[in-house]
Design an enzyme around this catalytic site. Structure first.
Site, PDB file in Angstrom:
ATOM      1  N   LYS A   1      -7.305  -0.202  11.617  1.00 59.95           N
ATOM      2  CA  LYS A   1      -6.719  -0.720  10.368  1.00 59.95           C
ATOM      3  C   LYS A   1      -5.506   0.108   9.997  1.00 59.95           C
ATOM      4  O   LYS A   1      -4.476  -0.411   9.574  1.00 59.95           O
ATOM      5  CB  LYS A   1      -7.766  -0.700   9.240  1.00 59.95           C
ATOM      6  CG  LYS A   1      -7.319  -1.397   7.949  1.00 59.95           C
ATOM      7  CD  LYS A   1      -6.542  -0.505   6.988  1.00 59.95           C
ATOM      8  CE  LYS A   1      -6.138  -1.235   5.713  1.00 59.95           C
ATOM      9  NZ  LYS A   1      -5.294  -0.417   4.832  1.00 59.95           N
TER      10      LYS A   1
ATOM     11  N   ASP B   1       4.246 -13.714  12.141  1.00 58.44           N
ATOM     12  CA  ASP B   1       2.908 -14.145  11.758  1.00 58.44           C
ATOM     13  C   ASP B   1       1.938 -12.956  11.844  1.00 58.44           C
ATOM     14  O   ASP B   1       1.515 -12.571  12.931  1.00 58.44           O
ATOM     15  CB  ASP B   1       2.495 -15.281  12.704  1.00 58.44           C
ATOM     16  CG  ASP B   1       1.167 -15.916  12.346  1.00 58.44           C
ATOM     17  OD1 ASP B   1       0.325 -15.233  11.732  1.00 58.44           O
ATOM     18  OD2 ASP B   1       0.961 -17.074  12.715  1.00 58.44           O
TER      19      ASP B   1
ATOM     20  N   HIS C   1      -2.393  10.487  -0.206  1.00 61.91           N
ATOM     21  CA  HIS C   1      -2.629   9.126  -0.644  1.00 61.91           C
ATOM     22  C   HIS C   1      -2.712   9.064  -2.159  1.00 61.91           C
ATOM     23  O   HIS C   1      -2.104   8.219  -2.798  1.00 61.91           O
ATOM     24  CB  HIS C   1      -3.983   8.701  -0.065  1.00 61.91           C
ATOM     25  CG  HIS C   1      -4.027   7.287   0.370  1.00 61.91           C
ATOM     26  ND1 HIS C   1      -4.427   6.299  -0.473  1.00 61.91           N
ATOM     27  CD2 HIS C   1      -3.737   6.695   1.554  1.00 61.91           C
ATOM     28  CE1 HIS C   1      -4.385   5.152   0.176  1.00 61.91           C
ATOM     29  NE2 HIS C   1      -3.978   5.361   1.406  1.00 61.91           N
TER      30      HIS C   1
ATOM     31  N   GLU D   1       0.836  -1.208   0.000  1.00 65.51           N
ATOM     32  CA  GLU D   1       0.000   0.000   0.000  1.00 65.51           C
ATOM     33  C   GLU D   1       0.871   1.258   0.000  1.00 65.51           C
ATOM     34  O   GLU D   1       1.718   1.443   0.889  1.00 65.51           O
ATOM     35  CB  GLU D   1      -0.911  -0.011   1.233  1.00 65.51           C
ATOM     36  CG  GLU D   1      -1.948   1.108   1.193  1.00 65.51           C
ATOM     37  CD  GLU D   1      -2.975   1.033   2.317  1.00 65.51           C
ATOM     38  OE1 GLU D   1      -3.017   0.023   3.048  1.00 65.51           O
ATOM     39  OE2 GLU D   1      -3.731   2.000   2.457  1.00 65.51           O
TER      40      GLU D   1
HETATM   41  P1  NAD Z   1       9.247 -22.892  17.003  1.00 67.58           P
HETATM   42  O1  NAD Z   1       8.640 -24.041  17.733  1.00 67.58           O
HETATM   43  O2  NAD Z   1       9.746 -23.130  15.624  1.00 67.58           O
HETATM   44  O3  NAD Z   1      10.453 -22.299  17.856  1.00 67.58           O
HETATM   45  C1  NAD Z   1      10.379 -22.082  19.235  1.00 67.58           C
HETATM   46  C2  NAD Z   1      11.417 -22.922  19.956  1.00 67.58           C
HETATM   47  O4  NAD Z   1      12.722 -22.421  19.666  1.00 67.58           O
HETATM   48  C3  NAD Z   1      11.280 -22.839  21.451  1.00 67.58           C
HETATM   49  O5  NAD Z   1      10.347 -23.766  21.913  1.00 67.58           O
HETATM   50  C4  NAD Z   1      12.706 -23.136  21.928  1.00 67.58           C
HETATM   51  O6  NAD Z   1      12.901 -24.498  22.163  1.00 67.58           O
HETATM   52  C5  NAD Z   1      13.584 -22.726  20.742  1.00 67.58           C
HETATM   53  N1  NAD Z   1      14.430 -21.520  21.004  1.00 67.58           N
HETATM   54  C6  NAD Z   1      15.704 -21.341  20.622  1.00 67.58           C
HETATM   55  N2  NAD Z   1      16.169 -20.128  20.986  1.00 67.58           N
HETATM   56  C7  NAD Z   1      15.178 -19.504  21.637  1.00 67.58           C
HETATM   57  C8  NAD Z   1      15.034 -18.226  22.280  1.00 67.58           C
HETATM   58  N3  NAD Z   1      16.028 -17.340  22.344  1.00 67.58           N
HETATM   59  N4  NAD Z   1      13.839 -17.935  22.852  1.00 67.58           N
HETATM   60  C9  NAD Z   1      12.824 -18.819  22.801  1.00 67.58           C
HETATM   61  N5  NAD Z   1      12.907 -20.037  22.232  1.00 67.58           N
HETATM   62  C10 NAD Z   1      14.076 -20.386  21.646  1.00 67.58           C
HETATM   63  O7  NAD Z   1       8.300 -21.651  16.862  1.00 67.58           O
HETATM   64  P2  NAD Z   1       7.211 -20.975  17.787  1.00 67.58           P
HETATM   65  O8  NAD Z   1       7.676 -19.592  18.078  1.00 67.58           O
HETATM   66  O9  NAD Z   1       6.824 -21.824  18.946  1.00 67.58           O
HETATM   67  O10 NAD Z   1       5.949 -20.907  16.790  1.00 67.58           O
HETATM   68  C11 NAD Z   1       5.832 -19.922  15.792  1.00 67.58           C
HETATM   69  C12 NAD Z   1       5.165 -20.480  14.564  1.00 67.58           C
HETATM   70  O11 NAD Z   1       3.915 -21.080  14.898  1.00 67.58           O
HETATM   71  C13 NAD Z   1       4.852 -19.414  13.556  1.00 67.58           C
HETATM   72  O12 NAD Z   1       5.265 -19.868  12.293  1.00 67.58           O
HETATM   73  C14 NAD Z   1       3.320 -19.315  13.583  1.00 67.58           C
HETATM   74  O13 NAD Z   1       2.820 -18.910  12.345  1.00 67.58           O
HETATM   75  C15 NAD Z   1       2.948 -20.736  13.914  1.00 67.58           C
HETATM   76  N6  NAD Z   1       1.602 -21.001  14.470  1.00 67.58           N
HETATM   77  C16 NAD Z   1       0.748 -20.018  14.855  1.00 67.58           C
HETATM   78  C17 NAD Z   1      -0.491 -20.337  15.383  1.00 67.58           C
HETATM   79  C18 NAD Z   1      -1.409 -19.223  15.841  1.00 67.58           C
HETATM   80  O14 NAD Z   1      -0.989 -18.086  15.932  1.00 67.58           O
HETATM   81  N7  NAD Z   1      -2.680 -19.491  16.155  1.00 67.58           N
HETATM   82  C19 NAD Z   1      -0.856 -21.676  15.531  1.00 67.58           C
HETATM   83  C20 NAD Z   1       0.047 -22.669  15.161  1.00 67.58           C
HETATM   84  C21 NAD Z   1       1.289 -22.337  14.641  1.00 67.58           C
END
Ligand code: NAD
Length: 428
Positions: free
Chosen positions: A266, A282, A380, A88
């Site tokens: 928005k 996300d 805009h 946009e």
């Molecule tokens: P992930 O599981 O890939 O990574 C998180 C893991 O990374 C942690 O559990 C930890 O073990 C590790 N880690 C390493 N260094 C870290 C640090 N400094 N701090 C924290 N953890 C560290 O990812 P996630 O963040 O659990 O999930 C994100 C993904 O899930 C996104 O892609 C999102 O789109 C997706 N998702 C979203 C939804 C929703 O929003 N409703 C539902 C399901 C999945």
């Protein structure tokens, strides 16, 4: 079914097993794509095809979105260049302009409530929900142990289980007992992390209570991960008391009318989502969280608030949940997101979230100021005019000239752009 309808079936078994070029062939045949469209789908981007293919299912191409840099941002005393991915026009310019107007008065000051995510476990079929609630609460230590055992890495980084809450909700389908586990996910957004914990814990909850667990998933209403940003724009910097008061009136309109609040918020998300996307986070998670938070009082309201200070200046504040990470999901594997995170020079997810909140506030300032003064269309539409010039085939210097002519003629639409281009080319 006609032959054509049979050929155009979406039932394609094993589509995911095809090579990317073969998938494009399939799609091109299905939709009778011409060479130009087919070539565009197959064109290389700055993302490796193998990586893109690995990230999602049935990948055929990538879509490029421009990334602009918001200038003039000063957050918690540090100057930052903020990458924004958006299709946009005027979004990036608005942030830079708004930030310029509060740079001298200190820029943005931010804070964050924490980096805790909530996962929910739904329990059904318990005859005595009040007792079931207490049975769960009594097992806090065991719940903490089960959750932390799921992710020793996170615990090693100082994160892990933090809190437990159990609520009873009465629904048309009967009483339900909803367990919330609260987990500090540190620098990860934490969706996968807390989902795994909820799934692991659910059978225990069923066994302790005699009920049946159903959904086990995070809540995007991440109200334990609330970010706040504030800034002051001096009355002089924004053009006087009349502009200031008009902006405050614009804010009160949004805060008291959901029809206006939807558009007001928005505009805020124009800024927020652009940084969230640029950093590989996300956007949908952040957007649903922000809108649910805006409605937490039972009425959908503004995510920002605006008031006049004792000195007669304009003070703005924003408060919203921001579940963003520096690891996990696409963040760590998307090469452009990684490069853009490097531009931001942030060391923690909290720092990233705080910059994003500041961008949301700047965006809101820009939109409200334009709306309360000259209207949104002038700024805009001059940018939109350039897009129209492109759309009708203007090239090189023609683009700016066509945009200038249609803005001057006050008829900013495709027909006017086409006419202006024809006229320009006739003039030679
Ligand atoms: P992930 O599981 O890939 O990574 C998180 C893991 O990374 C942690 O559990 C930890 O073990 C590790 N880690 C390493 N260094 C870290 C640090 N400094 N701090 C924290 N953890 C560290 O990812 P996630 O963040 O659990 O999930 C994100 C993904 O899930 C996104 O892609 C999102 O789109 C997706 N998702 C979203 C939804 C929703 O929003 N409703 C539902 C399901 C999945």
């Amino acid at each position: 079914m006609t032959d054509d309808a049979t050929r155009r079936t979406s039932r394609i078994s094993g589509f995911h097993k095809l090579r990317v070029e073969q998938r494009i062939d399939h799609v091109a045949a299905f939709a009778d794509l011409g060479d130009e469209h087919r070539r565009q789908l197959a064109a290389p981007s700055n993302m490796d095809t193998h990586l893109a293919d690995h990230m999602i299912e049935n990948m055929i191409t990538t879509i490029a979105i421009p990334v602009g840099i918001a200038t003039n941002m000063r957050v918690d005393g540090r100057d930052v260049l903020v990458p924004m991915a958006t299709e946009e026009s005027s979004v990036v310019a608005a942030v830079g302009n708004s930030a310029r107007q509060c740079y001298e008065s200190g820029g943005f000051t931010t804070s964050m409530s924490g980096t805790e995510m909530i996962a929910q476990i739904q329990l059904l079929g318990v005859p005595d929900p009040a007792r079931a609630r207490l049975l769960i609460l009594e097992r806090r230590a065991e719940i903490e142990r089960i959750c932390n055992a799921c992710d020793p890495t996170l615990v090693g980084l100082g994160g892990g289980f933090r809190d437990l809450d159990v609520r009873r909700i009465d629904t048309p389908a009967g009483s339900m007992v909803i367990t919330h586990i609260v987990v500090d996910t540190r620098d990860a957004m934490g969706a996968n992390t807390v989902n795994s914990m909820a799934e692991r814990l659910a059978p225990n909850i069923a066994a302790w209570t005699g009920g049946r667990t159903l959904l086990r998933i995070l809540s995007n209403l991440a109200d334990r991960r609330v970010v706040r940003a504030r800034a002051t724009w001096t009355c002089a910097a924004i053009g006087g008391a009349e502009v200031r008061d008009a902006m405050v009136a614009a804010y009160h309109f949004a805060d008291n009318d959901p029809y206006r609040a939807a558009t007001h918020n928005k505009g805020i998300m124009n800024g927020v989502s652009a940084v969230v996307l640029a950093t590989g986070n996300d956007t949908r998670a952040v957007e649903s969280g922000a809108h649910a938070f805006a409605a937490r009082s039972g009425r959908y309201r503004s995510l920002t608030s605006w008031e006049v200070t004792a000195d007669g200046d304009l003070a703005g504040a924003i408060e919203l949940p921001l579940a963003v990470g520096l690891v996990g999901g696409a963040v760590k594997i998307h090469p452009t997101a990684r490069a853009l995170l490097a531009v931001l020079q942030v060391g923690t997810a909290s720092e990233l979230a705080r910059i994003i909140a500041a961008v949301g506030l700047a965006q809101n300032f820009g939109a409200m100021k334009a709306l309360a003064t000259e209207g949104i269309q002038r700024g805009h539409m001059s940018l939109h005019a350039r897009n129209l010039a492109f759309a009708v085939g203007a090239v090189g210097d023609e683009v700016a000239e066509i945009a200038r002519r249609i803005v001057e003629g006050r008829s900013i639409n495709e027909a006017a752009a086409a006419a202006a281009l024809a006229e320009l080319r006739e003039q030679g």
